[in-house]
Motif scaffolding. Sequence first.
Motif: not given
Lengths: 460, 460
Positions: A428-441
Amino acid sequence: MKRRWRLEELAAFLAELRYEDLPQETVSRTEELFLDWAGSALAGGRERPVRVIERVARKLGAREGSCEVLAFGWRTSPLFAALVNAASSHAVEQDDVHNGAVLHPGAVVFPAALAAAQEAGASGRELVTAAVAGYEAGVRVGEFLGRSHYRVFHTTGTAGTLAAAAATAHVLGADEEEMVDALGSAGTQAAGLWQFLAEGADSKQLHAAKAASDGLLSAYLAREGLRGARGILEGEKGMAAGMSEDAEPERLVAGLGERWAVLETSFKVHASCRHSHPAADALIAGMRENGLAAEDVEVVRARVHAGALEVLGDVAEPESVHQAKFSMGFVLALVAIRGRAGIEDFSEETLRDGKIRAFARKVEMVLDPEVDGAYPERWIGLVDIRTKDGRTITSRVDVPRGDPGNAPDRGEIEKKVRRLATYGGAPPGNVERIIRRAWGLREEPEVGPLLAERAGEVRP
Amino acid sequence: MKRRWRLEELAAFLAELRYEDLPQETVSRTEELFLDWAGSALAGGRERPVRVIERVARKLGAREGSCEVLAFGWRTSPLFAALVNAASSHAVEQDDVHNGAVLHPGAVVFPAALAAAQEAGASGRELVTAAVAGYEAGVRVGEFLGRSHYRVFHTTGTAGTLAAAAATAHVLGADEEEMVDALGSAGTQAAGLWQFLAEGADSKQLHAAKAASDGLLSAYLAREGLRGARGILEGEKGMAAGMSEDAEPERLVAGLGERWAVLETSFKVHASCRHSHPAADALIAGMRENGLAAEDVEVVRARVHAGALEVLGDVAEPESVHQAKFSMGFVLALVAIRGRAGIEDFSEETLRDGKIRAFARKVEMVLDPEVDGAYPERWIGLVDIRTKDGRTITSRVDVPRGDPGNAPDRGEIEKKVRRLATYGGAPPGNVERIIRRAWGLREEPEVGPLLAERAGEVRP
C-alpha cells in the motif's frame, strides 16, 4: 527522393513540442493517464505471461540500472524496465484506449517514457511532455494505418512501437532529425498479429512489451546516429504498403497542435476488451431502467461495429481468464449478473461459474450499420434485450463510460488504482506514494524512483 | 481450432532433429557456413551502423555473461551477443544466402545459436544440429511467404526471426510444444521493411540484429512457458494473412528430412547484394572469353529477374558504400575494371572514383522472362555487352559462383575469412583459432569461447 514526407512534418512537431505549448487540460489529463497506467502496471505482475516475461528479462537483461520494474520491485536498464512494465500494464485489460486509433497508448508510451526519464534524470514536466508526444505519434499512426490494418495487426504492437519511440526520443532531447530516425527505426520493427487471440496464446502482453522496448531502442539508436527511413510510413516499401489497404496519410498531420490525443483517450471502467464496453454499458442501462434481473433475460443481441466482430468473434467459449475478457458473452453475463465486470470479476472461479457461462450463451453479436458507420470515432453501445416474458427492449449509450465525454474524476481514478494495486499485491505504501507523485507530476524536478519500498519480488 | 497446422508438423520435425539424423554432408556444410559467417561477423565491426548498435547494446544490455560479441571482444547475455553479432555479420554483404527463400540464414541463425550454445554449455554437435534446424525453419518460412512478401518485407528480418527462434529453441532442448511456442512468438514479432534501401538508411543491420535477438527471446520465453500462436503462419490473422498475397503453405513441410536448407545455401563471392552476382559472373565470363577491357565496353544490359529490379532498382546513384553494394551499375563497373567486387573494393575511394562511376552509368537492367521464370530457384546470370566497335555479345552463367553447384572449397573459405577478418581489424590469433574450431566443430564437447584473445574493443 527529396520529397518531404508527412513523417518529417510530424517529427518536427514532436521534437519541438515544449511543456509551455501544452494546454493545461492536456497536462492534467496526462497526469491522470499516468496514474491510471501505473495502476495497471502494478496489477499485471500477478499474471502468468507477465511473470514469464519478467523471469526472462532477469535472465537476459541488465541487472543494474536506475529504472524500476514496478510490479516486481527491481531495477534495470531502460530497455528491460520498458519491456516488463509494458507487459504488466497491458495484462489486466484496464489500461487506456484511443477509440479512433484503436490503440492502447498508455501501455506503450509510459513504460518507455518513464524508463528513459528515470535513466536520464528528467523532470516531471519533461515526462508529461514526452508522453503527450508519444500519444500523439501512436494515435496518428494508428489512425493512418486504418481499419484494414487492425483486422490482422494489433495496432498497440505496430503503431505502439512508434509511440514509444517518439516518447523516448523526446526524453532524450531529440531534434527533428533524430526524431525522424527514431520513428523510422521503430516503423521497420513494428509487429504484432491478432492470431494469438483465437488460440488463447500469450502474445498480447508480448506485443506491448516489444512495442515499448523496441520503440525505446529505436530512440537510443537514433541518438547514437542510426539512420531510419523517413518514408517508413508512406513509402513504396513502408508500413502502409506492406500492412494496410486503406491508409490515410493526411491523418498523420491533420490538426497538429489543435487536437490532442491525450484528451481523446478513454479510461477503461470494465476490465475487458474495449470492444465489449459500449454493449456492456448499454446492457447495464437497459436492465436498470427496466428493472430487469439476469433471470429475466432470454437473449441479448449486441449490435456492434465490425471491429468488435473481428476481435471478439474469435472467442466463442473462453478457456482462460484472459480470453474471457475478449468474450462478449462472458462480459455481458458478468454485468447482467454482478452489475459490473471489474478486475476481480474475471477469475478462475467465474470462468467455471455455470450461471455466468449459461448467460454468456444467450448473447449474440450482429453488425449494426449505424454503429459501424460511427466507428472508430464513436463507439456506440446498442443492445436488444429479449425478455422471458416476450418483450424486446432496445438500450443505447452514445458515450460509453470512460470516454472523454464521460471521463472519471480524480477520486474515481484513485479508487480504480487502489483496486488494481491490491489485485497485484503491491505494498500500500507504494500505491499511495505513486498517487501523490502523479498528482504533483508537473512539479517534480526529477522523476526518479516511484516506489516507496523496494519490495523485492512481489509475487502472490 | 483443433486443426493441425503445418507449423506444428514443422515444429515436431525441428524439435526431434538429432545430430545422428544429419547426413554427413550437411554437417560438413554447416561447419563451412559457420566459418563463413564468423568471417562476416568479424568484418562488420568496422561499419558505422554496427558500431552504433554495439554502443547501444553496451548501454542497455547485460554487462556480464558468457556470450561473446565477436567483433568487439566483450561478453554479455545471449540476447545482446545475438543482437550485435547478427548486425555485424550482415553488414559487409558477404554472408550466405538461400536463393529460393531470398533469405540470409547465416546472419540470423548463427548469432542466436552460438549465443545460446555459449550460455548453455552446449556441444559442437548441438550447435551444428541447431543451426541445421534454424536454416530449415527460416528457409521454409521464407519460401512460404513468397515473392509478394519479399517485394515489401526484408525476409531476413521476418522469416529470420523464426529461423533464430528455431535454432535457439533447439539449443535449449525444446520439445514440440516449446518449439511451437517459440515459432509462434517469433512470428508475431517478425518485422522488417525495404523502405530503408532507397533512402540509404541503416535498417538492414537492424533487421538482422532484431531477427536474431527477437527469435532468441522467443525461445527463452517459450522455455519459461509463454504460449505462442500455432496458426501464426497460416491462420486468418497470421503472417500470410497480413504480409503476403501468394503464400504457399505446402512449402513449410514438403520434403522434410529429404532436402536440407544448408545444402541449398550459397556462399557469397562478391561483397555486394546477391541480386547483382549472376550478372557480375556473366560479365566477367563474357569479357574474359572475348578479351574485352572495360574501355572496350559501350553498354552493359543486365537481363534480370523481377526481384533484382525491385531491390536494386531503387539505387540509381549510390551515395554510400553500403548503397554501392546495391547498385548493379557500381558492381558491374567494379568487376569490369578490377575483375572483382571484393570487400576491399567497396570504399569511400571507389565510391568517388570517376572511372568507376562513369562505367556504372553504362549499365542498365531489364526484366528477362526466362531469368525471371527460373527465379527464385535458379539465379541465372545473363548480360548483353555492346562493345565500342559495334558488336553485341551475350554472356550467360547458369550457376553463379558460390551456389551449391559451384561452391568454394575449404581453402577458399579460409582465404575469404582471413580477408574479412583483416578488413575488420581482428587479431590474427582470433581468426586462426576460429578456423581451427570450425573445422573441428562436430568434435567439440563444449562450444565455449571462440576468441583466443579478449581483445577489448577492436576498433580501427
